[in-house]
Design a protein around this motif. Structure first.
Motif, PDB file in Angstrom:
ATOM      1  N   GLU A  33      -4.325  18.688  -2.086  1.00 16.47           N
ATOM      2  CA  GLU A  33      -5.466  19.422  -2.621  1.00 16.47           C
ATOM      3  C   GLU A  33      -6.140  18.645  -3.752  1.00 16.47           C
ATOM      4  O   GLU A  33      -7.359  18.660  -3.881  1.00 16.47           O
ATOM      5  N   ILE A  34      -5.345  17.961  -4.572  1.00 14.03           N
ATOM      6  CA  ILE A  34      -5.879  17.232  -5.722  1.00 14.03           C
ATOM      7  C   ILE A  34      -6.425  15.860  -5.318  1.00 14.03           C
ATOM      8  O   ILE A  34      -7.523  15.474  -5.716  1.00 14.03           O
ATOM      9  N   GLN A  35      -5.644  15.103  -4.549  1.00 10.17           N
ATOM     10  CA  GLN A  35      -6.028  13.742  -4.151  1.00 10.17           C
ATOM     11  C   GLN A  35      -5.904  13.585  -2.628  1.00 10.17           C
ATOM     12  O   GLN A  35      -4.945  12.997  -2.137  1.00 10.17           O
ATOM     13  N   PRO A  36      -6.864  14.084  -1.868  1.00 11.35           N
ATOM     14  CA  PRO A  36      -6.728  14.025  -0.409  1.00 11.35           C
ATOM     15  C   PRO A  36      -6.778  12.605   0.171  1.00 11.35           C
ATOM     16  O   PRO A  36      -6.086  12.321   1.154  1.00 11.35           O
ATOM     17  N   ILE A  37      -7.528  11.709  -0.432  1.00 10.79           N
ATOM     18  CA  ILE A  37      -7.646  10.351   0.124  1.00 10.79           C
ATOM     19  C   ILE A  37      -6.344   9.579  -0.074  1.00 10.79           C
ATOM     20  O   ILE A  37      -5.835   8.952   0.864  1.00 10.79           O
ATOM     21  N   VAL A  38      -5.796   9.622  -1.282  1.00 13.15           N
ATOM     22  CA  VAL A  38      -4.549   8.904  -1.556  1.00 13.15           C
ATOM     23  C   VAL A  38      -3.418   9.475  -0.705  1.00 13.15           C
ATOM     24  O   VAL A  38      -2.603   8.728  -0.153  1.00 13.15           O
ATOM     25  N   THR A  39      -3.375  10.796  -0.561  1.00 12.81           N
ATOM     26  CA  THR A  39      -2.333  11.430   0.241  1.00 12.81           C
ATOM     27  C   THR A  39      -2.482  11.066   1.714  1.00 12.81           C
ATOM     28  O   THR A  39      -1.486  10.830   2.400  1.00 12.81           O
ATOM     29  N   SER A  40      -3.702  10.997   2.200  1.00 11.36           N
ATOM     30  CA  SER A  40      -3.933  10.601   3.594  1.00 11.36           C
ATOM     31  C   SER A  40      -3.514   9.154   3.831  1.00 11.36           C
ATOM     32  O   SER A  40      -2.915   8.832   4.863  1.00 11.36           O
ATOM     33  N   ILE A  41      -3.828   8.285   2.884  1.00 11.54           N
ATOM     34  CA  ILE A  41      -3.406   6.890   3.006  1.00 11.54           C
ATOM     35  C   ILE A  41      -1.892   6.793   2.975  1.00 11.54           C
ATOM     36  O   ILE A  41      -1.286   6.011   3.711  1.00 11.54           O
ATOM     37  N   PHE A  42      -1.251   7.612   2.140  1.00  9.14           N
ATOM     38  CA  PHE A  42       0.209   7.648   2.098  1.00  9.14           C
ATOM     39  C   PHE A  42       0.785   8.073   3.451  1.00  9.14           C
ATOM     40  O   PHE A  42       1.725   7.448   3.953  1.00  9.14           O
ATOM     41  N   LEU A  43       0.225   9.114   4.051  1.00  9.05           N
ATOM     42  CA  LEU A  43       0.703   9.551   5.366  1.00  9.05           C
ATOM     43  C   LEU A  43       0.502   8.472   6.420  1.00  9.05           C
ATOM     44  O   LEU A  43       1.381   8.222   7.247  1.00  9.05           O
ATOM     45  N   PHE A  44      -0.654   7.824   6.398  1.00  8.58           N
ATOM     46  CA  PHE A  44      -0.942   6.771   7.363  1.00  8.58           C
ATOM     47  C   PHE A  44      -0.010   5.575   7.180  1.00  8.58           C
ATOM     48  O   PHE A  44       0.514   5.036   8.162  1.00  8.58           O
ATOM     49  N   SER A  45       0.229   5.176   5.940  1.00  7.81           N
ATOM     50  CA  SER A  45       1.117   4.031   5.708  1.00  7.81           C
ATOM     51  C   SER A  45       2.568   4.387   6.057  1.00  7.81           C
ATOM     52  O   SER A  45       3.307   3.529   6.548  1.00  7.81           O
ATOM     53  N   THR A  46       2.963   5.628   5.835  1.00 12.47           N
ATOM     54  CA  THR A  46       4.305   6.055   6.246  1.00 12.47           C
ATOM     55  C   THR A  46       4.440   6.013   7.759  1.00 12.47           C
ATOM     56  O   THR A  46       5.445   5.542   8.286  1.00 12.47           O
ATOM     57  N   LEU A  47       3.411   6.482   8.456  1.00 13.46           N
ATOM     58  CA  LEU A  47       3.421   6.430   9.920  1.00 13.46           C
ATOM     59  C   LEU A  47       3.481   4.990  10.412  1.00 13.46           C
ATOM     60  O   LEU A  47       4.240   4.680  11.342  1.00 13.46           O
ATOM     61  N   MET A  82       0.824  -1.180   0.000  1.00 10.14           N
ATOM     62  CA  MET A  82       0.000   0.000   0.000  1.00 10.14           C
ATOM     63  C   MET A  82       0.876   1.255   0.000  1.00 10.14           C
ATOM     64  O   MET A  82       0.546   2.229  -0.655  1.00 10.14           O
ATOM     65  N   PHE A  83       1.975   1.196   0.753  1.00 11.12           N
ATOM     66  CA  PHE A  83       2.885   2.342   0.799  1.00 11.12           C
ATOM     67  C   PHE A  83       3.435   2.649  -0.593  1.00 11.12           C
ATOM     68  O   PHE A  83       3.462   3.807  -1.018  1.00 11.12           O
ATOM     69  N   GLY A  84       3.875   1.631  -1.308  1.00 12.65           N
ATOM     70  CA  GLY A  84       4.443   1.836  -2.638  1.00 12.65           C
ATOM     71  C   GLY A  84       3.434   2.414  -3.613  1.00 12.65           C
ATOM     72  O   GLY A  84       3.749   3.332  -4.382  1.00 12.65           O
ATOM     73  N   TYR A  85       2.222   1.913  -3.586  1.00 12.27           N
ATOM     74  CA  TYR A  85       1.169   2.397  -4.469  1.00 12.27           C
ATOM     75  C   TYR A  85       0.871   3.866  -4.194  1.00 12.27           C
ATOM     76  O   TYR A  85       0.820   4.685  -5.108  1.00 12.27           O
ATOM     77  N   THR A  86       0.652   4.211  -2.945  1.00 12.23           N
ATOM     78  CA  THR A  86       0.308   5.595  -2.616  1.00 12.23           C
ATOM     79  C   THR A  86       1.498   6.531  -2.794  1.00 12.23           C
ATOM     80  O   THR A  86       1.313   7.688  -3.170  1.00 12.23           O
ATOM     81  N   PHE A  87       2.706   6.046  -2.533  1.00 12.51           N
ATOM     82  CA  PHE A  87       3.890   6.876  -2.772  1.00 12.51           C
ATOM     83  C   PHE A  87       4.021   7.211  -4.252  1.00 12.51           C
ATOM     84  O   PHE A  87       4.304   8.352  -4.622  1.00 12.51           O
ATOM     85  N   PHE A  88       3.798   6.218  -5.100  1.00 15.61           N
ATOM     86  CA  PHE A  88       3.882   6.430  -6.543  1.00 15.61           C
ATOM     87  C   PHE A  88       2.871   7.478  -7.005  1.00 15.61           C
ATOM     88  O   PHE A  88       3.222   8.428  -7.708  1.00 15.61           O
TER      89      PHE A  88
END
Length: 89
Positions: free
Chosen positions: A50-64, A1-7
């Motif tokens: 601003e453009i993709q808040p859900i994907v960015t939030s998932i990225f932050l959560f997976s990074t955490l 999930m981290f790799g997908y959202t990071f990309f």
């Protein structure tokens, strides 16, 4: 999930430089910057949020989650074993 959202987060962030009015979307980058390649990473991240808040939030959560799991591994396997070895000698 981290790799997908990071990309997808980094891919969306790269589009800020191609916006027609990219200077109006800057928050932390100085307004004297004329080259869009010198935009700060935090501004690119805010644009992505601003453009993709859900994907960015998932990225932050997976990074955490990765940071917490790395911290647990570091504490459990490295620090505890190091202190056990040093207490025996």
């Amino acid at each position: 999930m981290f790799g997908y959202t990071f990309f997808f987060t980094s891919w969306t962030a790269s589009y800020l430089a191609y916006e027609d009015d990219w200077k109006s979307k800057l928050t932390y980058t100085p307004t004297t910057v004329t080259d869009p390649q010198k935009i700060y990473v935090i501004d690119k991240f805010l644009y992505t949020f601003e453009i993709q808040p859900i994907v960015t939030s998932i990225f932050l959560f997976s990074t955490l989650c990765l940071m917490v799991l790395s911290g647990i591994y570091l504490f459990k396997y490295v620090i505890i074993k190091f202190f056990k070895v040093s207490n025996l000698t």
